[in-house]
Design an enzyme around this catalytic site. Structure first.
Site, PDB file in Angstrom:
ATOM      1  N   GLU A   1       0.857  -1.181   0.000  1.00 52.84           N
ATOM      2  CA  GLU A   1       0.000   0.000   0.000  1.00 52.84           C
ATOM      3  C   GLU A   1       0.899   1.239   0.000  1.00 52.84           C
ATOM      4  OE1 GLU A   1      -3.573   2.120   2.610  1.00 52.84           O
ATOM      5  OE2 GLU A   1      -2.692   0.222   3.281  1.00 52.84           O
TER       6      GLU A   1
ATOM      7  N   ARG B   1       5.770 -13.263   9.639  1.00 53.06           N
ATOM      8  CA  ARG B   1       6.332 -11.963   9.296  1.00 53.06           C
ATOM      9  C   ARG B   1       7.708 -11.809   9.933  1.00 53.06           C
ATOM     10  NH1 ARG B   1       2.837  -7.178  11.311  1.00 53.06           N
ATOM     11  NH2 ARG B   1       4.748  -6.052  10.813  1.00 53.06           N
TER      12      ARG B   1
ATOM     13  N   LYS C   1       3.611   0.820  10.350  1.00 55.54           N
ATOM     14  CA  LYS C   1       3.642   2.051   9.550  1.00 55.54           C
ATOM     15  C   LYS C   1       3.131   3.243  10.350  1.00 55.54           C
ATOM     16  CE  LYS C   1       3.522   0.477   4.752  1.00 55.54           C
ATOM     17  NZ  LYS C   1       2.769   0.511   3.486  1.00 55.54           N
TER      18      LYS C   1
END
Length: 794
Positions: free
Chosen positions: A278, A498, A508
């Site tokens: 994104e 992850r 983020k």
């Protein structure tokens, strides 16, 4: 019940034997007082001082040796579950560890705990046999090729991924039986040990540099193919004629023959993946792993990988982020098959949303965000869930035309409000946002959600392997639900753990706060784990990819990876690639009294440790004059046996130059601060001092050496896991950046340019920073020389 920790060794051994421990293990345990104390406590907490069976005893032993310190308050609960056989496998116990590690000493919800540990779930022998059979069918070619040298541990791992609560003993029996059925009896060839090939080390530094520049570091942990865990294209395109579940809520792909034939006309049976960031911030090291998985699998299988921007939230996205992502993907060594945007498919997605409404699987809702949350918590259908299809179609068109206020309506998927999976509680498909889109402009005022767009665009782009991290696993049900509801092609979905690294944050939201509130110097601050920050600090994509490859691709949601593991890979590379040079950070003036003032001797210094004196390309020139500078920390007034620096009356060797002996010390006005040292040098090099110092000399009389700025970077946070702290900003390391404005460097560094990397002898590895000017170079410390990582450890 009070714990009898005062029992003598003989009684303790007897007690350990009663719970089924082997005699050797029991006696070895006594040798460790801490484990003995823990195990005695656990035995009393479990109430099994009269003994228990071996299975329960081994699990209690595991609790005593591995239970997290921050969750000790819950240890009696775990012991009770073990004794009652509610927890009866190592996998369940490992799940209990993970559960209590995440909540620490807090109160816990019993149903959440039991669900996390698979309490009450019975995996039948038939289910185990079916799962093992599936895995053997997927790996049949490889097993036939490797025969009894097949990595059985990997087969066990794959069974556990699909049947987490299966009895490992039964799994082993079934795997052994299947191997024998497929391969027959072992042969003499099966028992032969493979011949290990010796690696030839490059004989010259130049060969080492060339080798590193074209390939990742050759470390044993990276020689395995990490992509072997993924199904082959042949397996991925099998026809599944019915929808079935892997655990009761998460679907697996099901495609009809007609859908697959249409898919294969486009892909030709090739692997297609996508890297879907994104564009709402800069990429971090976690994205390096995602790129390695997405692009790496496609490359390994001779397929293709899209770079697809998930640009469905115009309020958070910027062209700056899009440009950065394109740049960093290519810097990391990946070349996209195509660059696409979710916004490229906005019309297709809108048409699919209309079709979903027509099929009775979506409706326009007017609940507020708080109301939606309340209804989901109570598992209640919303008041507009059963509104007529025509009415939802009309309202959705009004949403598209901007006739309804922002926040007054959403399009929601009609899923299952009674599901155990909250990601099936009628997720939002479209919301109204009167915001200009970076790419689509003002054409749209409704935008699809991630849950609606991600799977549909995967399908539209004929992705074969949709790969994401484990936090998205619960969304897999919604992913397949939507594609099934629209009769669209279904990719194979696979989640992996992850990447989390110590002493940093990678959210983020947190990164954005650090940048916007100026706790750091921008997205490319070298202290951040953003890829732009790591690049500016001097790390190479080769080292980062070697680090990611070494960690591997698993579904094990492992703990934090220590930062020094990344630094290990960086040092391994820089040790071969970074030319040596000399820089003095805190200069202390040294006057050589027996060297004529104005005389400058030109000496050879080595760029590489094993450079030959006749190889001029591996050498650089350094001036040696009667004024040199050493590190102020390399001089002290009191000498000692374990000190190899300079002291009054003591000799040291100036690297590549001559031995010097301190004859006098000049103090400042306070009569304490040393401002100058007087020495004599041994021009014939007859003395052989133990200490060797780096240094920089005046290139000509009265002219200072080359002045440079050096920035020393350290961990950004003091704690290993600052993200779990309430006051995470209070954990910032005040010494994470130290700027030394007036360091001295050898003249050879004058020609260094942006990105050049060096080893400053005795100080570490450094890279030229973008803030450098023709007047003054700026160097960032990439990593220190000290290596604390043990290869093979976390």
């Amino acid at each position: 019940m009070p714990t009898k920790l005062s029992e003598n060794s003989e009684n303790a051994v007897e007690l350990f034997l009663k719970i089924g421990l082997d005699e050797r293990v029991a006696h070895n345990t006594i040798a460790n007082s801490k484990v003995t104390s823990n195990l005695l406590a656990v035995i009393h907490e479990a109430g099994v001082t009269d003994g228990c069976n071996r299975t329960i005893g081994n699990l209690l032993y595991t609790v005593a040796t591995k239970f997290p310190t921050n969750a000790l308050v819950h240890r009696p609960v775990v012991a009770e579950y073990i004794v009652s056989s509610k927890i009866k496998t190592p996998a369940q116990l490992e799940a209990a560890f993970t559960f209590f590690s995440s909540i620490g000493s807090e109160n816990f919800n019993c149903s959440d705990f039991e669900k996390a540990c698979g309490v009450g779930i019975e995996v039948s022998n038939e289910e185990i046999e079916r799962t093992v059979g599936e895995i053997f069918e997927e790996s049949k070619t490889l097993i036939l090729e490797q025969r009894y040298k097949t990595n059985v541990g990997d087969l066990f791992r794959r069974v556990r991924e699909r049947q987490a609560w299966a009895d490992p003993k039964i799994v082993k029996q079934v795997v052994d039986t299947k191997l024998k059925e497929l391969l027959g009896e072992r042969t003499a060839a099966d028992d032969e040990k493979p011949v290990k090939k010796k690696k030839e080390k490059p004989s010259k530094v130049e060969d080492q540099v060339a080798a590193v520049s074209v390939a990742p570091l050759q470390l044993s942990e990276e020689e395995l193919n990490p992509f072997s865990i993924f199904p082959s294209p042949e397996e991925n395109i099998k026809v599944h004629t019915e929808v079935f579940f892997s655990d009761g809520s998460i679907l697996r792909a099901c495609n009809t023959r007609e859908i697959l034939e249409k898919h294969l006309k486009v892909t030709g049976g090739k692997v297609f993946t996508r890297f879907p960031p994104e564009p709402n911030g800069y990429l971090h090291i976690g994205h390096a792993k995602a790129m390695f998985v997405d692009f790496g699998l496609a490359k390994d299988r001779g397929g293709y990988c899209y770079l697809r921007f998930d640009d469905t939230n115009p309020e958070a996205e910027k062209q700056e982020y899009i440009d950065h992502i394109k740049d960093i993907v290519r810097w990391m060594g990946w070349e996209p098959f195509k660059v696409t945007y979710t916004s490229d498919y906005f019309q297709d997605l809108y048409d699919l949303a209309v079709e979903l409404i027509k099929r009775g699987h979506a409706y326009v809702d007017h609940q507020s965000a708080d109301e939606i949350k309340e209804y989901r918590e109570k598992k209640m259908n919303g008041p507009w869930r059963d509104r007529p299809v025509e009415e939802s179609l009309k309202l959705f068109e009004e949403m598209r035309r901007g006739m309804i206020e922002e926040g007054k309506a959403t399009l929601r998927m009609k899923q299952d409000m009674q599901s155990d999976n909250f990601n099936m509680y009628d997720l939002i498909a479209y919301r109204i946002k009167f915001a200009r889109h970076p790419k689509a402009g003002d054409k749209w005022c409704i935008y699809p959600s991630y849950d609606f767009a991600h799977c549909t665009v995967d399908s539209l782009e004929n992705i074969t392997h949709s790969l994401c991290t484990l936090e998205f696993e619960t969304r897999r049900a919604s992913y397949y639900w939507l594609l099934h509801a629209l009769d669209l092609y279904m990719p194979h979905v696979w989640e992996y753990s992850r990447l989390n690294v110590t002493n940093t944050v990678m959210s983020k939201r947190k990164l954005n706060r650090l940048v916007t509130e100026k706790y750091v110097d921008g997205w490319d601050d070298p202290r951040l784990m953003t890829l732009a920050g790591l690049r500016r600090r001097g790390l190479s994509p080769t080292a980062i990819n070697a680090f990611v490859r070494g960690i591997g691709i698993t579904r094990s949601d492992n703990s934090l990876i220590r930062l020094d593991r990344l630094e290990y890979h960086v040092r391994e590379e820089l040790n071969k690639m970074a030319a040596r040079t000399m820089v003095v950070l805190h200069p202390l003036k040294v006057v050589i009294t027996n060297l004529e003032a104005g005389r400058v001797i030109e000496l050879d210094a080595k760029k590489w440790p094993d450079a030959q004196t006749n190889d001029t390309s591996a050498l650089y020139k350094v001036p040696f004059s009667n004024v040199v500078y050493i590190e102020s920390s390399d001089f002290r007034m009191k000498d000692s046996k374990d000190y190899y620096g300079l002291a009054p009356g003591k000799s040291v060797l100036l690297r590549y130059a001559y031995p010097i002996r301190c004859t006098d010390v000049i103090f400042g006005e306070d009569d304490e601060t040393v401002v100058e040292i007087r020495v004599e040098y041994d021009s014939e090099k007859k003395t052989k001092p133990k200490g060797v110092l780096h240094w920089v000399a005046e290139p000509s009389p009265g002219v200072d050496p080359l002045r440079v700025e050096v920035r020393l970077f350290d961990k950004l946070f003091k704690s290993e896991n600052p993200a779990e702290l309430d006051d995470w900003l209070g954990d910032l390391n005040p010494n994470s950046k130290i700027v030394i404005s007036d360091a001295y460097a050898v003249s050879a560094l004058r020609e260094a340019v942006l990105g050049d990397r060096f080893q400053f002898e005795r100080l570490g590895y450094f890279s030229v920073d973008k803030d450098s000017t023709p007047e003054k170079l700026v160097f960032n410390r990439t990593v220190t020389l000290r290596d604390t990582y043990t290869k093979g450890g976390k």
